[in-house]
Design a protein around this motif. Structure first.
Motif, PDB file in Angstrom:
ATOM      1  N   ILE A 127       6.644  11.109   1.253  1.00  0.00           N
ATOM      2  CA  ILE A 127       7.110  10.437   0.048  1.00  0.00           C
ATOM      3  C   ILE A 127       7.442   8.988   0.413  1.00  0.00           C
ATOM      4  O   ILE A 127       8.151   8.739   1.393  1.00  0.00           O
ATOM      5  N   GLY A 128       6.927   8.046  -0.348  1.00  0.00           N
ATOM      6  CA  GLY A 128       7.293   6.634  -0.169  1.00  0.00           C
ATOM      7  C   GLY A 128       8.272   6.213  -1.243  1.00  0.00           C
ATOM      8  O   GLY A 128       8.407   6.891  -2.262  1.00  0.00           O
ATOM      9  N   PRO A 129       8.965   5.108  -1.035  1.00  0.00           N
ATOM     10  CA  PRO A 129       9.869   4.592  -2.070  1.00  0.00           C
ATOM     11  C   PRO A 129       9.095   4.280  -3.358  1.00  0.00           C
ATOM     12  O   PRO A 129       7.887   4.014  -3.312  1.00  0.00           O
ATOM     13  N   THR A 130       9.774   4.316  -4.472  1.00  0.00           N
ATOM     14  CA  THR A 130       9.130   3.953  -5.736  1.00  0.00           C
ATOM     15  C   THR A 130       8.975   2.434  -5.827  1.00  0.00           C
ATOM     16  O   THR A 130       9.592   1.688  -5.064  1.00  0.00           O
ATOM     17  N   ALA A 131       8.145   2.025  -6.785  1.00  0.00           N
ATOM     18  CA  ALA A 131       7.782   0.600  -6.877  1.00  0.00           C
ATOM     19  C   ALA A 131       8.989  -0.292  -7.131  1.00  0.00           C
ATOM     20  O   ALA A 131       8.986  -1.477  -6.773  1.00  0.00           O
ATOM     21  N   ASP A 132      10.059   0.249  -7.720  1.00  0.00           N
ATOM     22  CA  ASP A 132      11.226  -0.588  -8.021  1.00  0.00           C
ATOM     23  C   ASP A 132      12.177  -0.698  -6.833  1.00  0.00           C
ATOM     24  O   ASP A 132      13.197  -1.375  -6.931  1.00  0.00           O
ATOM     25  N   GLN A 133      11.854  -0.033  -5.720  1.00  0.00           N
ATOM     26  CA  GLN A 133      12.748  -0.140  -4.558  1.00  0.00           C
ATOM     27  C   GLN A 133      12.336  -1.326  -3.682  1.00  0.00           C
ATOM     28  O   GLN A 133      11.266  -1.913  -3.861  1.00  0.00           O
ATOM     29  N   SER A 134      13.196  -1.641  -2.706  1.00  0.00           N
ATOM     30  CA  SER A 134      13.061  -2.948  -2.037  1.00  0.00           C
ATOM     31  C   SER A 134      12.109  -2.961  -0.839  1.00  0.00           C
ATOM     32  O   SER A 134      11.886  -4.005  -0.250  1.00  0.00           O
ATOM     33  N   GLY A 135      11.564  -1.823  -0.491  1.00  0.00           N
ATOM     34  CA  GLY A 135      10.637  -1.814   0.644  1.00  0.00           C
ATOM     35  C   GLY A 135       9.763  -0.588   0.582  1.00  0.00           C
ATOM     36  O   GLY A 135      10.005   0.315  -0.216  1.00  0.00           O
ATOM     37  N   SER A 136       8.721  -0.573   1.419  1.00  0.00           N
ATOM     38  CA  SER A 136       7.887   0.627   1.483  1.00  0.00           C
ATOM     39  C   SER A 136       6.964   0.506   2.685  1.00  0.00           C
ATOM     40  O   SER A 136       6.769  -0.578   3.227  1.00  0.00           O
ATOM     41  N   ARG A 137       6.393   1.614   3.077  1.00  0.00           N
ATOM     42  CA  ARG A 137       5.360   1.603   4.097  1.00  0.00           C
ATOM     43  C   ARG A 137       4.302   2.583   3.606  1.00  0.00           C
ATOM     44  O   ARG A 137       3.600   2.271   2.662  1.00  0.00           O
ATOM     45  N   THR A 138       4.231   3.725   4.212  1.00  0.00           N
ATOM     46  CA  THR A 138       3.299   4.735   3.742  1.00  0.00           C
ATOM     47  C   THR A 138       4.016   5.683   2.781  1.00  0.00           C
ATOM     48  O   THR A 138       5.198   5.537   2.509  1.00  0.00           O
ATOM     49  N   GLY A 139       3.270   6.694   2.262  1.00  0.00           N
ATOM     50  CA  GLY A 139       3.890   7.686   1.399  1.00  0.00           C
ATOM     51  C   GLY A 139       3.507   7.528  -0.055  1.00  0.00           C
ATOM     52  O   GLY A 139       3.232   6.419  -0.513  1.00  0.00           O
ATOM     53  N   VAL A 140       3.514   8.662  -0.796  1.00  0.00           N
ATOM     54  CA  VAL A 140       3.169   8.595  -2.221  1.00  0.00           C
ATOM     55  C   VAL A 140       4.342   7.977  -2.976  1.00  0.00           C
ATOM     56  O   VAL A 140       5.494   8.340  -2.783  1.00  0.00           O
ATOM     57  N   ARG A 141       4.002   7.014  -3.836  1.00  0.00           N
ATOM     58  CA  ARG A 141       5.032   6.196  -4.455  1.00  0.00           C
ATOM     59  C   ARG A 141       5.238   6.514  -5.924  1.00  0.00           C
ATOM     60  O   ARG A 141       6.184   6.012  -6.538  1.00  0.00           O
ATOM     61  N   ASN A 142       4.333   7.295  -6.523  1.00  0.00           N
ATOM     62  CA  ASN A 142       4.494   7.596  -7.948  1.00  0.00           C
ATOM     63  C   ASN A 142       3.890   8.973  -8.257  1.00  0.00           C
ATOM     64  O   ASN A 142       3.240   9.587  -7.408  1.00  0.00           O
ATOM     65  N   ASP A 143       4.087   9.441  -9.491  1.00  0.00           N
ATOM     66  CA  ASP A 143       3.668  10.792  -9.858  1.00  0.00           C
ATOM     67  C   ASP A 143       2.158  10.955  -9.839  1.00  0.00           C
ATOM     68  O   ASP A 143       1.633  12.030  -9.516  1.00  0.00           O
ATOM     69  N   GLU A 144       1.462   9.894 -10.177  1.00  0.00           N
ATOM     70  CA  GLU A 144       0.002   9.969 -10.193  1.00  0.00           C
ATOM     71  C   GLU A 144      -0.532  10.260  -8.786  1.00  0.00           C
ATOM     72  O   GLU A 144      -1.369  11.142  -8.588  1.00  0.00           O
ATOM     73  N   GLN A 145      -0.026   9.474  -7.784  1.00  0.00           N
ATOM     74  CA  GLN A 145      -0.427   9.711  -6.400  1.00  0.00           C
ATOM     75  C   GLN A 145      -0.019  11.120  -5.959  1.00  0.00           C
ATOM     76  O   GLN A 145      -0.782  11.828  -5.286  1.00  0.00           O
ATOM     77  N   LEU A 146       1.188  11.513  -6.347  1.00  0.00           N
ATOM     78  CA  LEU A 146       1.696  12.829  -5.953  1.00  0.00           C
ATOM     79  C   LEU A 146       0.791  13.934  -6.476  1.00  0.00           C
ATOM     80  O   LEU A 146       0.387  14.843  -5.727  1.00  0.00           O
ATOM     81  N   ASP A 147       0.436  13.866  -7.751  1.00  0.00           N
ATOM     82  CA  ASP A 147      -0.397  14.915  -8.345  1.00  0.00           C
ATOM     83  C   ASP A 147      -1.770  14.958  -7.679  1.00  0.00           C
ATOM     84  O   ASP A 147      -2.328  16.033  -7.435  1.00  0.00           O
ATOM     85  N   ALA A 148      -2.308  13.779  -7.366  1.00  0.00           N
ATOM     86  CA  ALA A 148      -3.629  13.733  -6.733  1.00  0.00           C
ATOM     87  C   ALA A 148      -3.579  14.396  -5.354  1.00  0.00           C
ATOM     88  O   ALA A 148      -4.460  15.181  -4.984  1.00  0.00           O
ATOM     89  N   VAL A 149      -2.540  14.073  -4.595  1.00  0.00           N
ATOM     90  CA  VAL A 149      -2.424  14.634  -3.239  1.00  0.00           C
ATOM     91  C   VAL A 149      -2.211  16.142  -3.305  1.00  0.00           C
ATOM     92  O   VAL A 149      -2.834  16.907  -2.547  1.00  0.00           O
ATOM     93  N   LEU A 150      -1.356  16.582  -4.218  1.00  0.00           N
ATOM     94  CA  LEU A 150      -1.123  18.035  -4.332  1.00  0.00           C
ATOM     95  C   LEU A 150      -2.418  18.748  -4.750  1.00  0.00           C
ATOM     96  O   LEU A 150      -2.707  19.850  -4.271  1.00  0.00           O
TER      97      LEU A 150
END
Lengths: 432, 432
Positions: free
Chosen positions: A174-197
């Motif tokens: 899981i990555g931080p959501t787009a409104d958070q202050s940083g990120s690296r790897t990880g799914v960041r939103n529901d669309e990515q999450l659903d695709a990966v699942l």
């Protein structure tokens, strides 16, 4: 690919830096007995040393912290890449060892680590083959991360081509959501999450979902981090409800060396409908430092009730010893210690001890003056600012504390373990 | 201390990063034949590669440059610490190999380098013992620097205690004067100079003056550097007049990788009353880069008539290949390449080539889009800024050019030498 456990540790190579005299290449097992004396100048400086008493203290401290929360510890092995230290962490109660790459997983497996959490995506044919070779070994457990459909498809394809492997167990990152202050790897939103699942369901023959993972260290504030952690718990709960885990107790994993207390606090109370196996992954605690991680640990001691109650804190267990090489000016000494010997990206090494060789058996290093500071580094030199009249001479030995253990360990193929009399009682090999 | 030439190169350790499959540990001699294909993903990425055709070009280029001036080349071996590359430099006509530490001198000597210039002070009992052991070997020549009375006294004392050694030959290191804009080691004024020359006379039994040395790279402007070089020549002339050298043709040595042309120009015309042996010591030319040394070389091509006339310039011969690990955002990809794989202190690695595995035998890497930039690095990751809609996917391979070869070499225990089809034709070991 040879059998997982057939690795023969090569002998200590006399050409490595920071060692004492050897009349022939040593098997690693015999290195402990040599007893080189640092203060008698039996070691070529610069050298990197670990203090046994402090290592031991730190090892116990973190294991006790994690145990108090009822959680599991998989120390990040990328920090040291020293299998002898992995062994001590496992013997101390660690659940497994965390690594960052396929090569690091191989090093751990070849040295008998039975459970490896690779806190990264596994990408590329050869890297997947390395891991597939390990999966074939009975009793070896391995987990890596997934955060994309492309990554899952490749994992499945290369594992199928390899043939004979057991399926690979993965953690959804899981990555931080787009409104958070940083990120690296990880799914960041529901669309990515659903695709990966969806991709995980499709490739279930080769890729099995074993849990959920995040790395909170890309964020800088406790509030944001707690939000991030709760999102990971909520996603875990949803996947439990959907029957998406291939394991009765899914793994829930997070925590670098700066926020492990907050992760422990949030994950220990996670309710996802089934028991979870919470795995924390700090790595720098073993040697600690006097820079970024001392600052982080001071925060932890303040905000965390478990840490605050425990005896002592973490202790800096890794130092670099080097010679004063030249004192060309009244206000500057040049030290034979460079960017190739010490991390320099999170603060320069800090002088801690001063010793003038030849003081005899009663001589002990003394704290170096507080005004001595490293002001710059080159590949093989450091500039030390001193004051006019300071008692410092060419040939003096100085011990430096460090900031950022990871980028210090990787500059040394061997580190000396010293007892309280500065005698070498063991060598640890690193694999970078 | 074993005989100087009895070193047995250890086999290639399969646990090192950036290698292809091995069914057993390899003797180094057989590594050339394996033919791993980078493009067929037979190598675990990240990996560090040297391009044979470019290495060969650079090797010849610098040797020709130095020969045109009638000078000698002792390439700085600290850059690569790769004895196979030392051998090629020597076979190409180099006078010797320069190193920075006693351990590096040992590595060179054990691999058959007959003449080592240690462009540093030799400090500390064990370090002096290492060198003393080498001095006993017939046919091996070694030089180090002195810039202080304390340093000379220690050299003499430890050499006397070691017993049986031939005297050590040293070069007097000259530092910039106090009114110049930078300095590191070296005598900076007449008082220091007289004291050091006095100590050399006193300890002549063990320490012999063979020449004069400086490192001009601590200064930033050509005019200052020429002043500095002329001072070194004047001091050399004075010592010749005083009969202070223990050698009929004193050595006069300088030059890092940024100003070697200016040093060549000044030292080639030095008149000191006797013939001098001018030794230049650039190290980074062998692999070059696209950062600090490309910028420096562009200046050299402009200002130096010999360089300007030579065919082609230096070529970047060292790249890092790594995978796209995650593309979590439209404007950012995460690359599996970190601070542990590449220098980052003089500019981040720069994307150069892009390749999608599986293109078949006709597929070749293509130049990566000019707008791709590394914007940050962590221990094991790099952030790559991309543009929305770019064709970049998890599992793509990217080749990165680098800035600062020294701090890239030291992150790899082996580097792959590739032919023009990206097949591995040799491995070079490093000793850091």
């Amino acid at each position: 690919m040879p059998d997982v456990s057939n690795y023969q540790t090569p002998p200590v190579d006399e050409l490595n830096k920071g060692l004492g005299p050897m009349t022939a290449p040593w098997p690693v097992s015999s290195a402990a007995g040599e007893g080189w004396s640092l203060l008698d100048e039996e070691v070529s400086l610069p050298t990197a040393v670990l203090y046994e008493s402090r290592l031991d203290h730190n090892l116990r401290w973190m294991q006790q912290f994690v145990r108090t929360y009822g959680l599991q510890l998989a120390p990040h092995g990328k920090t040291t890449m020293a299998p002898k230290l992995f062994r001590r962490q496992l013997d101390g109660g660690a659940w497994g060892i965390t690594v960052a790459t396929a090569q690091q997983a191989l090093v751990a497996a070849r040295h008998g680590v039975p459970r490896v959490l690779m806190a990264n995506q596994l990408v590329g044919k050869r890297n997947i083959e390395i891991v597939a070779g390990l999966l074939d070994a009975p009793g070896f457990e391995y987990f890596c991360l997934v955060d994309s459909v492309d990554g899952i498809v490749q994992l499945a394809r290369h594992l199928a081509a390899h043939g004979g492997s057991r399926p690979i167990h993965v953690l959804l990152e899981i990555g931080p959501t787009a409104d958070q202050s940083g990120s690296r790897t990880g799914v960041r939103n529901d669309e990515q999450l659903d695709a990966v699942l969806g991709a995980l369901r499709e490739h279930h023959a080769h890729v099995r979902l074993a849990g959920v993972e995040l790395y909170e260290g890309v964020l800088k504030e406790e509030g944001e981090i707690r939000t991030f952690l709760r999102r990971a718990v909520a996603i875990t709960r949803r996947i439990v409800q959907d029957g998406g885990f291939a394991r009765p107790s899914p793994i829930l994993s997070g925590a670098g060396s700066a926020w492990y207390d907050v992760v422990a606090d949030e994950f220990a109370k996670a309710e996802v409908g089934v028991p979870v196996e919470v795995v924390l992954r700090p790595g720098c605690y073993l040697t600690h430092d006097v820079g970024v991680y001392r600052a982080a640990q001071a925060q932890i001691q303040q905000r965390n009730p478990v840490a605050a109650k425990m005896r002592g804190g973490l202790q800096p267990a890794l130092q670099l010893w080097a010679y004063v090489q030249s004192v060309p000016d009244a206000d500057k000494a040049v030290i034979a210690l460079g960017k190739r010997d010490a991390a320099f990206d999170a603060g320069f090494p800090e002088p801690a001890l001063h010793y003038r060789p030849g003081k005899g058996p009663d001589g002990r290093p003394v704290p170096s003056p507080a005004h001595w500071k490293v002001t710059g580094m080159m590949d093989q030199h450091a500039y030390l600012s001193i004051a006019e009249g300071d008692d410092i001479r060419v040939g003096d030995m100085i011990a430096f504390d460090i900031s950022h253990p990871c980028l210090t360990f990787d500059k040394w193929r061997h580190l000396l373990v010293l007892d309280d009399d500065y005698r070498c009682i063991d060598l640890v090999h690193t694999y970078f």
